[in-house]
Motif scaffolding. Sequence first.
Motif, mmCIF file in Angstrom:
data_model
loop_
_atom_site.group_PDB
_atom_site.id
_atom_site.type_symbol
_atom_site.label_atom_id
_atom_site.label_comp_id
_atom_site.label_asym_id
_atom_site.label_seq_id
_atom_site.Cartn_x
_atom_site.Cartn_y
_atom_site.Cartn_z
ATOM 1 N N GLU A 189 0.837 -1.208 0.000
ATOM 2 C CA GLU A 189 0.000 0.000 0.000
ATOM 3 C C GLU A 189 0.873 1.259 0.000
ATOM 4 O O GLU A 189 0.615 2.207 -0.728
ATOM 5 N N PHE A 190 1.933 1.253 0.820
ATOM 6 C CA PHE A 190 2.844 2.391 0.867
ATOM 7 C C PHE A 190 3.474 2.636 -0.502
ATOM 8 O O PHE A 190 3.522 3.762 -0.990
ATOM 9 N N VAL A 191 3.958 1.574 -1.136
ATOM 10 C CA VAL A 191 4.613 1.714 -2.441
ATOM 11 C C VAL A 191 3.639 2.261 -3.478
ATOM 12 O O VAL A 191 3.984 3.157 -4.251
ATOM 13 N N ARG A 192 2.418 1.747 -3.497
ATOM 14 C CA ARG A 192 1.424 2.261 -4.457
ATOM 15 C C ARG A 192 1.179 3.745 -4.254
ATOM 16 O O ARG A 192 1.146 4.519 -5.212
ATOM 17 N N LYS A 193 1.023 4.179 -3.003
ATOM 18 C CA LYS A 193 0.796 5.605 -2.724
ATOM 19 C C LYS A 193 2.032 6.431 -3.076
ATOM 20 O O LYS A 193 1.924 7.519 -3.636
ATOM 21 N N PHE A 194 3.201 5.909 -2.748
ATOM 22 C CA PHE A 194 4.445 6.618 -3.032
ATOM 23 C C PHE A 194 4.615 6.843 -4.535
ATOM 24 O O PHE A 194 4.979 7.930 -4.977
ATOM 25 N N LEU A 195 4.311 5.823 -5.316
ATOM 26 C CA LEU A 195 4.493 5.929 -6.763
ATOM 27 C C LEU A 195 3.485 6.871 -7.418
ATOM 28 O O LEU A 195 3.717 7.353 -8.525
ATOM 29 N N LYS A 196 2.402 7.177 -6.738
ATOM 30 C CA LYS A 196 1.426 8.128 -7.258
ATOM 31 C C LYS A 196 1.859 9.578 -7.033
ATOM 32 O O LYS A 196 1.311 10.490 -7.643
ATOM 33 N N LEU A 197 2.848 9.792 -6.167
ATOM 34 C CA LEU A 197 3.345 11.145 -5.906
ATOM 35 C C LEU A 197 4.117 11.655 -7.113
ATOM 36 O O LEU A 197 4.692 10.879 -7.874
ATOM 37 N N ASP A 198 4.176 12.981 -7.243
ATOM 38 C CA ASP A 198 4.956 13.545 -8.349
ATOM 39 C C ASP A 198 6.442 13.320 -8.072
ATOM 40 O O ASP A 198 6.855 13.057 -6.944
ATOM 41 N N ALA A 199 7.253 13.416 -9.114
ATOM 42 C CA ALA A 199 8.687 13.090 -9.030
ATOM 43 C C ALA A 199 9.416 13.944 -7.995
ATOM 44 O O ALA A 199 10.276 13.450 -7.263
ATOM 45 N N GLU A 200 9.069 15.211 -7.909
ATOM 46 C CA GLU A 200 9.749 16.110 -6.966
ATOM 47 C C GLU A 200 9.478 15.702 -5.517
ATOM 48 O O GLU A 200 10.388 15.663 -4.690
ATOM 49 N N THR A 201 8.244 15.346 -5.229
ATOM 50 C CA THR A 201 7.884 14.923 -3.871
ATOM 51 C C THR A 201 8.566 13.607 -3.525
ATOM 52 O O THR A 201 9.102 13.445 -2.429
ATOM 53 N N ARG A 202 8.586 12.662 -4.479
ATOM 54 C CA ARG A 202 9.269 11.382 -4.235
ATOM 55 C C ARG A 202 10.748 11.607 -3.955
ATOM 56 O O ARG A 202 11.304 11.028 -3.035
ATOM 57 N N ALA A 203 11.372 12.472 -4.739
ATOM 58 C CA ALA A 203 12.796 12.745 -4.552
ATOM 59 C C ALA A 203 13.053 13.365 -3.182
ATOM 60 O O ALA A 203 14.015 13.002 -2.503
ATOM 61 N N SER A 204 12.200 14.288 -2.773
ATOM 62 C CA SER A 204 12.412 14.937 -1.467
ATOM 63 C C SER A 204 12.262 13.920 -0.337
ATOM 64 O O SER A 204 12.963 14.014 0.664
ATOM 65 N N ILE A 205 11.377 12.953 -0.488
ATOM 66 C CA ILE A 205 11.212 11.917 0.533
ATOM 67 C C ILE A 205 12.428 10.994 0.540
ATOM 68 O O ILE A 205 12.965 10.661 1.592
ATOM 69 N N LEU A 206 12.877 10.579 -0.627
ATOM 70 C CA LEU A 206 14.006 9.647 -0.724
ATOM 71 C C LEU A 206 15.302 10.247 -0.214
ATOM 72 O O LEU A 206 16.124 9.560 0.376
ATOM 73 N N TYR A 207 15.488 11.520 -0.466
ATOM 74 C CA TYR A 207 16.772 12.147 -0.136
ATOM 75 C C TYR A 207 16.710 13.076 1.054
ATOM 76 O O TYR A 207 17.646 13.791 1.324
ATOM 77 N N ARG A 208 15.602 13.044 1.787
ATOM 78 C CA ARG A 208 15.441 13.890 2.961
ATOM 79 C C ARG A 208 16.458 13.494 4.018
ATOM 80 O O ARG A 208 16.690 12.326 4.282
ATOM 81 N N LYS A 209 17.051 14.499 4.613
ATOM 82 C CA LYS A 209 18.003 14.230 5.695
ATOM 83 C C LYS A 209 17.287 14.424 7.022
ATOM 84 O O LYS A 209 16.617 15.426 7.233
ATOM 85 N N CYS A 210 17.417 13.462 7.854
ATOM 86 C CA CYS A 210 16.788 13.548 9.162
ATOM 87 C C CYS A 210 17.728 14.257 10.116
ATOM 88 O O CYS A 210 18.936 14.077 10.075
ATOM 89 N N CYS A 211 17.156 15.074 10.970
ATOM 90 C CA CYS A 211 17.984 15.806 11.927
ATOM 91 C C CYS A 211 17.279 15.797 13.269
ATOM 92 O O CYS A 211 16.085 15.992 13.351
ATOM 93 N N VAL A 212 18.037 15.509 14.285
ATOM 94 C CA VAL A 212 17.504 15.527 15.642
ATOM 95 C C VAL A 212 18.066 16.763 16.321
ATOM 96 O O VAL A 212 19.266 16.922 16.447
ATOM 97 N N CYS A 213 17.186 17.626 16.692
ATOM 98 C CA CYS A 213 17.623 18.889 17.324
ATOM 99 C C CYS A 213 17.459 18.820 18.820
ATOM 100 O O CYS A 213 16.657 18.182 19.348
#
Length: 99
Positions: free
Chosen positions: A75-99
Motif C-alpha cells: 500500500e505504501f509503495v502504491r501511494k508513493f508511486l502516485k506522488l509527483d517526481a519532486e515529492t518522491r525525490a524529497s522523501i528519498l533524499y530527505r536528511k533527518c535531523c535531531v535537534c
Amino acid sequence: MVKRFQFIRKNRKRKKLTIEQLAEKADVSIDLVARLERGEREDVSISKLESILHALDLELGDVFKHSKLDKKSDEFVRKFLKLDAETRASILYRKCCVC
C-alpha cells in the motif's frame, strides 16, 4: 537467495544485451548486475538501481511489480508511486535531523 531483482535478467535478454553491455550502459560494475540477477545481492543504492532500470527502459516502480511485499508495504509503495517526481525525490533524499 533474494529473487527481487531477477526480473532484470529477463529484461536484459529481451533487449539482447549481455551483462557487460548492460553494466556499461548503466555505468555500474559487471559484478553488481550479475549478482543482482542471480539473487545474491539486495543492497544496491537507489541511484545505481535507477541507472540499471533506465538502461532497460524500466522505472523504479517496476521493481515492486516483481516483488512480493506485505500488505502495508504494498500500500505504501502504491501511494508513493502516485506522488509527483519532486515529492518522491524529497522523501528519498530527505536528511533527518535531531535537534
